[in-house]
Design a protein around this motif. Structure first.
Motif, mmCIF file in Angstrom:
data_model
loop_
_atom_site.group_PDB
_atom_site.id
_atom_site.type_symbol
_atom_site.label_atom_id
_atom_site.label_comp_id
_atom_site.label_asym_id
_atom_site.label_seq_id
_atom_site.Cartn_x
_atom_site.Cartn_y
_atom_site.Cartn_z
ATOM 1 N N ARG A 1 -5.802 3.505 3.483
ATOM 2 C CA ARG A 1 -5.890 4.885 3.962
ATOM 3 C C ARG A 1 -5.709 5.866 2.803
ATOM 4 N NH1 ARG A 1 -1.961 6.754 8.782
ATOM 5 N NH2 ARG A 1 -3.522 5.581 9.967
ATOM 6 N N PRO A 2 -6.474 6.960 2.774
ATOM 7 C CA PRO A 2 -6.228 7.971 1.741
ATOM 8 C C PRO A 2 -4.839 8.585 1.894
ATOM 9 C CG PRO A 2 -8.355 8.314 2.797
ATOM 10 C CD PRO A 2 -7.631 7.303 3.625
ATOM 11 N N ALA A 3 -4.099 8.650 0.804
ATOM 12 C CA ALA A 3 -2.794 9.305 0.815
ATOM 13 C C ALA A 3 -2.949 10.776 0.446
ATOM 14 C CB ALA A 3 -1.842 8.604 -0.151
ATOM 15 N N PHE A 4 -3.594 11.028 -0.694
ATOM 16 C CA PHE A 4 -3.884 12.387 -1.149
ATOM 17 C C PHE A 4 -5.370 12.506 -1.451
ATOM 18 C CE2 PHE A 4 0.615 11.850 -2.230
ATOM 19 C CZ PHE A 4 1.155 12.980 -1.624
ATOM 20 N N PRO B 1 5.876 13.820 4.170
ATOM 21 C CA PRO B 1 5.203 13.171 5.298
ATOM 22 C C PRO B 1 4.264 12.037 4.877
ATOM 23 C CG PRO B 1 5.201 15.542 5.588
ATOM 24 C CD PRO B 1 5.694 15.281 4.204
ATOM 25 N N VAL B 2 3.679 12.153 3.702
ATOM 26 C CA VAL B 2 2.813 11.083 3.197
ATOM 27 C C VAL B 2 3.630 9.816 3.001
ATOM 28 C CG1 VAL B 2 1.367 10.371 1.244
ATOM 29 C CG2 VAL B 2 1.228 12.718 2.112
ATOM 30 N N ALA B 3 4.752 9.942 2.311
ATOM 31 C CA ALA B 3 5.591 8.769 2.045
ATOM 32 C C ALA B 3 6.221 8.232 3.326
ATOM 33 C CB ALA B 3 6.683 9.133 1.035
ATOM 34 N N LEU B 4 6.663 9.117 4.198
ATOM 35 C CA LEU B 4 7.450 8.690 5.355
ATOM 36 C C LEU B 4 6.611 8.096 6.478
ATOM 37 C CD1 LEU B 4 10.205 8.546 6.740
ATOM 38 C CD2 LEU B 4 9.884 10.915 7.479
ATOM 39 N N LEU B 5 5.483 8.718 6.800
ATOM 40 C CA LEU B 5 4.714 8.296 7.962
ATOM 41 C C LEU B 5 3.347 7.724 7.644
ATOM 42 C CD1 LEU B 5 5.174 10.859 10.885
ATOM 43 C CD2 LEU B 5 6.212 8.618 10.578
ATOM 44 N N GLY B 6 2.853 7.935 6.431
ATOM 45 C CA GLY B 6 1.488 7.527 6.139
ATOM 46 C C GLY B 6 0.478 8.602 6.461
ATOM 47 N N VAL B 7 0.923 9.865 6.508
ATOM 48 C CA VAL B 7 0.038 11.002 6.742
ATOM 49 C C VAL B 7 -0.865 11.203 5.523
ATOM 50 C CG1 VAL B 7 0.026 13.525 7.020
ATOM 51 C CG2 VAL B 7 1.677 12.128 8.285
ATOM 52 N N THR B 8 -2.080 11.686 5.738
ATOM 53 C CA THR B 8 -2.976 12.064 4.647
ATOM 54 C C THR B 8 -2.858 13.561 4.395
ATOM 55 O OG1 THR B 8 -4.569 10.311 5.156
ATOM 56 C CG2 THR B 8 -5.382 12.198 3.894
ATOM 57 N N SER C 1 17.166 5.495 3.868
ATOM 58 C CA SER C 1 16.167 4.953 2.958
ATOM 59 C C SER C 1 16.064 5.874 1.761
ATOM 60 C CB SER C 1 14.812 4.841 3.674
ATOM 61 O OG SER C 1 13.830 4.245 2.835
ATOM 62 N N THR C 2 15.219 5.503 0.825
ATOM 63 C CA THR C 2 14.838 6.393 -0.265
ATOM 64 C C THR C 2 13.366 6.751 -0.081
ATOM 65 O OG1 THR C 2 14.115 4.628 -1.744
ATOM 66 C CG2 THR C 2 16.467 5.233 -1.817
ATOM 67 N N VAL C 3 12.940 7.807 -0.742
ATOM 68 C CA VAL C 3 11.522 8.197 -0.642
ATOM 69 C C VAL C 3 10.637 7.098 -1.217
ATOM 70 C CG1 VAL C 3 9.795 9.876 -1.399
ATOM 71 C CG2 VAL C 3 12.044 10.656 -0.640
ATOM 72 N N GLY C 4 11.101 6.446 -2.288
ATOM 73 C CA GLY C 4 10.329 5.353 -2.867
ATOM 74 C C GLY C 4 10.137 4.205 -1.898
ATOM 75 N N ASP C 5 11.202 3.813 -1.200
ATOM 76 C CA ASP C 5 11.085 2.723 -0.227
ATOM 77 C C ASP C 5 10.224 3.136 0.962
ATOM 78 O OD1 ASP C 5 12.490 0.830 -1.639
ATOM 79 O OD2 ASP C 5 14.414 1.269 -0.685
ATOM 80 N N ALA C 6 10.317 4.410 1.357
ATOM 81 C CA ALA C 6 9.467 4.884 2.450
ATOM 82 C C ALA C 6 7.994 4.770 2.065
ATOM 83 C CB ALA C 6 9.821 6.326 2.796
ATOM 84 N N LEU C 7 7.666 5.137 0.820
ATOM 85 C CA LEU C 7 6.286 5.016 0.361
ATOM 86 C C LEU C 7 5.844 3.559 0.336
ATOM 87 C CD1 LEU C 7 3.653 6.052 -0.837
ATOM 88 C CD2 LEU C 7 4.751 6.085 -3.083
ATOM 89 N N ARG C 8 6.696 2.674 -0.117
ATOM 90 C CA ARG C 8 6.348 1.242 -0.129
ATOM 91 C C ARG C 8 6.022 0.744 1.276
ATOM 92 N NH1 ARG C 8 11.116 1.385 -3.885
ATOM 93 N NH2 ARG C 8 10.255 1.175 -5.997
ATOM 94 N N ASP C 9 6.827 1.182 2.261
ATOM 95 C CA ASP C 9 6.577 0.768 3.643
ATOM 96 C C ASP C 9 5.249 1.328 4.157
ATOM 97 O OD1 ASP C 9 8.962 -0.612 3.702
ATOM 98 O OD2 ASP C 9 10.084 1.000 4.689
ATOM 99 N N SER C 10 4.967 2.581 3.863
ATOM 100 C CA SER C 10 3.708 3.180 4.319
ATOM 101 C C SER C 10 2.509 2.513 3.666
ATOM 102 C CB SER C 10 3.702 4.687 4.022
ATOM 103 O OG SER C 10 4.630 5.367 4.846
ATOM 104 N N ALA C 11 2.650 2.137 2.387
ATOM 105 C CA ALA C 11 1.553 1.458 1.687
ATOM 106 C C ALA C 11 1.301 0.077 2.281
ATOM 107 C CB ALA C 11 1.874 1.352 0.206
#
Length: 559
Positions: free
Chosen positions: A47-50, A259-266, A31-41
């Motif tokens: 959910r708060p990301a940052f 980790p924010v982009a990949l898993l949805g961690v805050t 994947s790309t980091v951008g696509d990982a973020l799209r999936d987590s969103a």
């Protein structure tokens, strides 16, 4: 996969057969980091990301803002594969800009706000950067004016973007986002060529001397690398992290951004280290994992008001060293770690034994990493249990520094293991081979032919109840050539022990007498380089100059 979609001249890419193998066995994530973020969103839009003291941003908001920014940067004239200098602090806006660039395929050159003409000039010219992101409200230095000056010296720097503060006639971050409609942004980005094997960012080597070398990191590799350490430390989508060091550092991105982009961690971000506020935020946001690669652990050890804070949510505090002292102080699991921008992370999770967490730096979270301990300057493995130079190769190992053939020729063994210059010993703990940091090549005191390892002495000195942190350097001596001078940061309300007191303490601890420092210097803070690393050469210069002044004064006082 068929290799990078935006190949960059000067980048050494991983071999195609290695990429296929690592994707197949899960060491890389396709994947790309951008696509990982799209999936987590999509999974966690509210959910708060940052989170910071200034603002928070949800995953839905972050995904939309980064879509709009990515498209706006392309409309501005930047293109996928272009590089951009970054001089930004640790803020929500920095995370947003990084992720926007990742989506657009723009490669951040992860410099720091503290860098000046020499570093930025070299990095801009070497990387071929066309973009430049600066933070207008970072300290008292005029970064915007500095960026204008650098753009005049390096004409390729055509696109300057101001993040936070007044844009001063340049493109401003929020204005770029506001001017790009979301649907248009998504339409533009559908055709942007960004793939898993493309370069994600240009990180910088962390040497203490000279100008930093450029280390390319890649989308699939970085995602897999972050996933490995998260498995080691027990990070899940419901974990919460805190970070107060530079977000642009490799550690900041692997530990606090990906980790924010990949898993949805805050992740809770702090613009600077403030121990009291950090503990308040841990309590307020129920932080589960805290990590430090810098001078935070000594400050925590010196903090005397822990009883004011509820740290019950914290499952693990990981630090470069002194995890045993920190665990006794905090009353929660603490673990030593090791990380290097060139691609290896070692650590232990909260459920590992104290022997593993406290007396080693742990093991790699990637089963495909290969690690060897070699005799320095050779390719000969050391005997079992002996110290050797840590050398490694694997899915996250850099295949080569950017546009640096001479450095690459020196940096690797003949079969592709990266030479770290760090000395380690291997220990089987609970059936797992773990590695204990023993020091660095050349980081020693040569006292009349006897080599004294600085890290060993520093570890013993740091056990003294009046010592918050300590660093040993060589000082010139007319008889022995070198002797050891220890720089000590005392604990609050304490004074540093003198030479005789310290020697008595160290010998009682079991340290050989000849290794005891022969001078003590009390200091408030250690100097750091412009890439944020301890500057031991500055300490050496300081003591050499002090000795020269003392000798001159003594000579002048003689009749």
């Amino acid at each position: 996969m068929s290799g990078p979609l935006n190949p960059i001249e000067g980048v050494t890419y991983h071999r195609a057969e290695d990429a296929r193998r690592w994707l197949a066995d899960g060491a890389w994530i396709a994947s790309t980091v951008g696509d990982a973020l799209r999936d987590s969103a999509r999974r966690h839009p509210e959910r708060p990301a940052f989170v910071s003291d200034e603002r928070s941003i949800t995953f839905g908001e972050l995904d939309e803002a980064t879509e709009r920014l990515a498209a706006a940067l392309l409309a501005l004239g930047l293109a996928s594969g272009d590089r951009a200098i970054f001089q930004l602090g640790t803020t929500v806006e920095t995370a947003l800009v990084l992720l926007g660039c990742f989506k657009a395929g723009i490669v951040p050159v992860c410099s720091l706000p503290q860098h000046r003409e020499v570093e930025i000039g070299q990095l801009a010219r070497q990387s071929g950067a066309r973009g430049y992101f600066v933070q207008a409200d970072f300290g008292s230095f005029d970064l915007v004016g500095f960026a204008r000056q650098m753009a005049q010296q390096v004409p390729a720097l055509q696109h300057l973007v101001v993040v936070r503060g007044e844009a001063q006639g340049l493109s401003g971050l929020q204005a770029l986002i506001d001017a790009m409609p979301l649907e248009e942004a998504r339409r533009r980005l559908r055709d942007v060529p960004v793939g898993p094997e493309d370069v994600l960012s240009f990180q910088l080597s962390g040497g203490t001397t000279g100008l930093p070398k450029i280390i390319p990191r890649f989308h699939a590799e970085y995602l897999g690398h972050a996933a490995g350490w998260m498995r080691t430390y027990g990070i899940s989508a419901d974990s919460r992290l805190i970070w107060s060091l530079p977000l642009l550092h490799n550690a900041g991105q692997l530990y606090a951004l990906i980790p924010v982009a990949l898993l949805g961690v805050t992740t809770v971000l702090m613009p600077r280290v403030d121990i009291r506020r950090m503990l308040e935020l841990i309590e307020q946001h129920r932080i589960t994992h805290a990590l430090s690669i810098g001078p935070i652990a000594p400050q925590l050890l010196a903090y005397t008001e822990l009883s004011r804070h509820d740290l019950s949510s914290l499952r693990l505090y990981a630090t470069m060293s002194r995890a045993d002292s920190l665990e006794a102080h905090l009353g929660l699991p603490c673990s030593n770690l090791y990380g290097i921008t060139e691609g290896l992370l070692l650590g232990s999770g909260p459920d590992a034994s104290t022997s593993r967490r406290h007396h080693t730096q742990g093991a790699s979270g990637c089963a495909q990493d290969e690690i060897r301990l070699l005799e320095p300057g050779s390719e000969t493995p050391v005997a079992p249990g002996a110290m050797g130079e840590l050398c490694f190769r694997g899915p996250a190992t850099l295949p080569g520094f950017f546009d640096a053939p001479e450095a690459n020729a020196r940096a690797f063994t003949s079969d592709g293991f990266y030479r770290t210059g760090d000395m380690m010993s291997a220990h089987v703990v609970d059936g797992v081979t773990c590695y204990a940091f023993e020091g660095r090549l050349r980081d020693n005191v040569n006292r009349g032919g006897e080599k004294i390892g600085c890290e060993e002495v520093e570890s013993f000195v740091s056990r003294h109840p009046a010592v918050a942190d300590a660093k040993l350097v060589a000082m010139p001596d007319p008889f022995y050539g070198e002797k050891g001078c220890i720089f000590i940061i005392p604990r609050p309300g304490q004074r540093a022990p003198d030479v005789a007191e310290l020697a008595q303490f160290l010998v009682a601890q079991g340290l050989a007498k000849y290794k005891c420092p022969e001078r003590v210097e009390s200091i408030e803070a250690f100097p750091v380089t412009r890439v944020g690393k301890l500057d031991k050469p500055a300490l050496k210069r300081h003591i050499a100059q002090t000795l020269a002044r003392e000798a001159a004064a003594a000579a002048g006082s003689r009749p």
